[in-house]
Scaffold this motif. Sequence first.
Motif: not given
Lengths: 325, 325
Positions: B228-246
């Motif tokens: 989340m950033y400033a009240g909005k979700v800016v990115e979501q997904g599985t933990v592996d995907a988001v942390l490995d390939h933001p």
Amino acid sequence: MTVYLIRRLMQAMLVLAVMSVLVFLGVFAIGDPIEILIAADATQREKEEARIALGLDRPLIEQYWVFVQNALQGDLGRSFVFNMSALQVILQRFPATFELAMVAMLWTVLFGIPLGLWAGLKPDSFSGKSIMAGSILGFSLPSFWVGLMLIMTFAVVLGWLPSTGRAEPETHFGITSSLWTAKGWSHVMLPSINLALGQIALVIRLTRAGVREAMLMDYVKFARAKGLSQRRVIGVHVMKNIMIPIVTVLGLELGSLIAFAVVTESIFAWPGMGKLIIDSINLLDRPIVVAYLLMTVFLVIFINFAVDVLYSVLDPRVRLKDAGA
Amino acid sequence: MTETLVVERLQTHFFTKAGVVKAVDDVSFSVGRGKVLGLVGESGSGKSVTGFSILGLVDPPGRVVSGAIRFKGENLVGRSEDDWRRLRGARIAMIFQDPMMTLNPVLRIDTQMIEAVQAHEPVSKDVARQRARDALGQVGIPSPDERLRSYPHQFSGGMRQRVAIAIALLHKPDLIVADEPTTALDVTIQGQILAEVQTLARTTGTSLIWITHDLSVVAGLADDICVMYAGKVVEQGTVDAVLDHPLHPYTNGLLGSVPSRNKRGQPLQQIPGMTPSVLKLPPGCAFQARCARVSAACAEPIAMQEFRPEQFARCIHPHRDEVPA
């Protein structure tokens, strides 16, 4: 705990000793009681005899020493006016004042805490703001004026309540009080309300501030997150926390209600200690003044001590250690 | 598999004198049974308010403006306070950030646990106490019988958080919202509690929403992640995907700021600039002022977009096919 008690006791003794010196000096400075007690046409010789009889011819230090020696044996002197033990005169008046103070305290708790709670929970509502505006009046109106207005309204115009005096006390279950009868209550009503108004205002503000602060705390939110009813969150979680400062102030105020109900007692001719002390100062009845002030000091010290003990009951984090003062 | 919780286009706004604060603005996510969702963001990103919204604990001047919170298929938005109360603590529990503040300092642990049991089940005090004792044992508190009679200040921070967790577990909820529960604890305790919570979630099928700013915590614990950033979700997904390939430059920047990922001796990386004031957010991407990839198109509102299977970002210049910094 024992060490704490002993320390507190020693502190109390010291305060009493210092107080006795101050009071004695102060009373000595007010004037010569002989001029008031003796008839104006008395001869110089008669005055001298009276002075010797009352021990007023001796130097101040010696008078004080005699006083201390007697005080340690429980004798605070004889009243010049009543020719009775000063302590006895005061204790005769004490129940009336105590009764008045307790009833005023009752109003304070009964009205101050719920109103403060309401104002704290609904700070932006009309009722909440009205309570706060009302409490400013309670604070700022001089009590002698309020007293007169009460008499005007309820005794003179409406004629609902008596304006002066105290009903004849009765004794039931070993307690002597004028409050056993409806007449007693009607007499105590106006002076106790007069005495309580300022206190109610104080407690409203204190409770409101406490509630507003506590409502923001995480433990309140957590209590709500547990699914507790609003009633339990406020009645138990919030109340138990805000009672700590309220008990302190109520304790101190009880002391001052008993000691300084002077104005109210004078207005409503309530036969308590406050009226006695005013009369005694006018007549320069030194032993009464000294005994009264010392008893007041003792009372305040005792109530403070009781509040400290109550503290440890209310707040588990407080333990009465010898480090405490 | 049915989802335990589905949040759809949730908007929680605070109506202050300075203007409307869109603390949560169009947030959607879902948590499956027994799954852990990591809600990541810096202070003021709206992650805690999202958590409170799920429990119906948003205090005025804030309120849920629109959107749906579907808990086991039922929309909770607009329910009565009494419905919420029945749910809170029973089906949806919450653990708070600071264990020093969440337990009421003047009530004993048993009081605070028994009331939590009795708020939802009509059981006797003895049965409730038994349940409380078992719950304390479950979270690894030694000699629970004795500890029940203690006050919160007699516990260490880690122990208090265990008590809070035990309270959350009392009714075997379907969902626990944990608002940075390990932030205030030291690292060893943090590890223990994380491991215990993970085991509990797995064995009981309880879903978890883990709110944190600590990416390393999420990496080891969560199945899915919401940034989340400033009240909005800016990115979501599985933990592996988001942390490995933001995808989003903000996620990328967050990952780059984790100290252990930097080379020794190099200055620590940081995201330039500051979080924008929530009172005057730009219409487009809230991150544009701090972003290296900003273009004129960023000033227009940007929709959530699926860039990879099950990985969404609210960005028009995502980091695709790139190794994170």
